[in-house]
Design a protein around this motif. Structure first.
Motif: not given
Length: 488
Positions: A142-159
């Motif tokens: 939907t164009g509201v995030h860059w892929p690196s935003d997603i990667g950082a958010g996912a890593a944060l959630g896992v931690v």
């Protein structure tokens, strides 16, 4: 943003228009403020066991990840979001977010919930993983995030999800160990079993009487008489059936099970424990989940010897003795147990226990005691039959039922700010190094009350007043039917 971010965005934007566009748009909106995961958790919480624990752990992880991403990550690491023109108009959100693009709160929440759920139930985690990945990708689509935003958010959630184990250790469904087989007769269809059924131990609509009668047509079923002493009632039933009863059965909560178990221990009869009632930690530790588990053991004559806790209560009227299968407590613990059970009718067990603990400590009166000869001032005293795990404030399970030891825990009241220090130690999971909270494993414990009489609670039931309490572990004092191996 990097060249890789722009490249992935171009590839995503170049995908042809399909019905998936509208599906991903609806999905990303449903995940706003974690609403999607809250709805899933509500459905999961309707089932007991790992599913309910997965829902609770998932929500705790979601809250932590969302707060970290939105209150810490975004203010500290501001980043402009992709321009709306990056993706085709059909995919654009009507209300684009205005906060920092880095990290993605949606990806953090999705990864946190799915990872936390997987810790409790790997199968459930595998089912939820594609949904979590779809939510994360929907933010790029939907164009509201860059892929690196997603990667950082996912890593944060896992931690954050993995970090929940620091405060809330993973639950194991493995039954408690005991190395003591016991002799017990093989009894088919409930023959020669006197079974006590307490419909009031749980939801009256879940009265197990009919199910027990269908599987055990030859058992004699007894319901507790209102206002009567259950031990005396069972003893009377045994006198009316001399030689005909070869085992005692019980279906009810921990209080009911403890009363019947005490009669079984005194008479030398094996106990057939039927999982029922609102709280049945005893059955859970034994690995008995269903009536079929108990039936399989009684048919095969498979039983184990387990320890019981015993307490002698001395007061002005003399000395009384009580057995306990799970726990006994003095001071604030009886009040905390009652308050926790009241709160737990509407809220999960772990938060209910924390709320009850805080409220109890706020209004508790210190208890002046002599503990095995040592003079102390304590807020509360806990005595477990066997060694419990974890060693923190909320003991939840017993790895073994034949240790010959009592799990003794108390909170000191003679240290400055002891209650505040205790709560801080709970929050930081540092109770093992706390100077105000003590835990030790002992075969015996002698407790003398120095400021009058106090009431004891055993297995969640409030008992008599006393001024001196002598606790002992009685190894292999009770024989309980249990299948030779854990059933699937």
């Amino acid at each position: 943003m990097s060249a890789a971010d722009r490249l992935v965005m171009r590839y995503s934007a170049a995908l042809p228009h399909t019905p998936a566009d509208s599906a991903l748009t609806r999905l990303t909106r449903s995940a706003d403020k974690g609403r999607l995961w809250w709805a899933i958790a509500a459905g999961l919480a309707t089932r007991k066991g790992p599913t309910r624990r997965a829902a609770l752990r998932g929500l705790i992880a979601l809250a932590g990840a969302s707060a970290t991403a939105n209150l810490v990550g975004k203010p500290l690491l501001p980043r402009r979001r992709p321009a709306a023109e990056v993706v085709p108009e059909v995919r654009r959100l009507h209300k684009r977010p205005t906060s920092s693009s880095f990290p993605s709160g949606h990806a953090a929440s999705a990864a946190a919930f799915v990872t936390a759920a997987a810790l409790e139930s790997p199968r459930l985690g595998a089912v939820l993983a594609p949904l979590g990945a779809a939510v994360a990708y929907s933010r790029i689509h939907t164009g509201v995030h860059w892929p690196s935003d997603i990667g950082a958010g996912a890593a944060l959630g896992v931690v954050v999800a993995l970090a929940t184990r620091h405060w809330w250790p993973l639950h194991t469904d493995a039954r408690a160990h005991t190395a003591h087989p016991a002799d017990a007769p093989a009894l088919r269809e409930g023959a020669h079993i006197l079974t006590v059924v307490n419909p009031n131990s749980g939801n009256p609509a879940d009265d197990p009487t009919a199910e027990i009668q269908a599987l055990w047509p030859h058992t004699v079923i007894v319901h507790p008489e209102p206002g009567a002493d259950l031990r005396a009632q069972i003893t009377g039933e045994l006198r009316r059936r001399p030689g005909n009863v070869k085992a005692l059965g019980v279906a009810g909560g921990d209080g009911t099970a403890a009363a019947v178990a005490s009669v079984a221990a005194d008479t030398g009869l094996p106990l057939a424990l039927i999982p029922a009632g609102t709280l049945n930690h005893f059955a859970r530790d034994l690995g008995l989940r269903y009536l079929a588990d108990t039936d399989a053991a009684t048919r095969a004559g498979e039983a184990v010897g387990i320890d019981l806790g015993e307490v002698e209560i001395e007061n002005d009227e003399g000395t009384a003795r009580r057995w306990f299968v799970n726990t006994a407590s003095l001071g604030g613990y009886p009040e905390m147990v009652r308050m926790r059970e009241t709160i737990q009718r509407r809220h999960p067990k772990w938060p209910s226990a924390v709320i009850a603990m805080v409220r109890t400590l706020r209004s508790a009166r210190p208890l002046r005691v002599r503990l095995n000869g040592e003079y102390l001032l304590v807020w509360l005293l806990f005595v477990g039959n066997g060694t419990y795990a974890p060693k923190g404030v909320i003991p939840s399970r017993r790895p073994a039922l034949d240790t010959g030891l009592l799990d003794v825990r108390y909170l000191r009241a003679d240290r400055p700010y002891s209650r505040v220090r205790f709560l801080l130690a709970v929050l930081t999971n540092t109770l093992e190094t706390s100077h105000v909270y003590k835990q030790c494993d002992l075969p015996e414990l002698d407790v003398a009350i120095l400021d009058g009489n106090r009431r004891i609670a055993t297995d969640g039931e409030v008992g008599p007043l006393g001024r001196r309490f002598r606790f002992r572990s009685r190894p292999s004092a009770l024989s309980v039917y249990r299948p030779g191996r854990q059933l699937p």
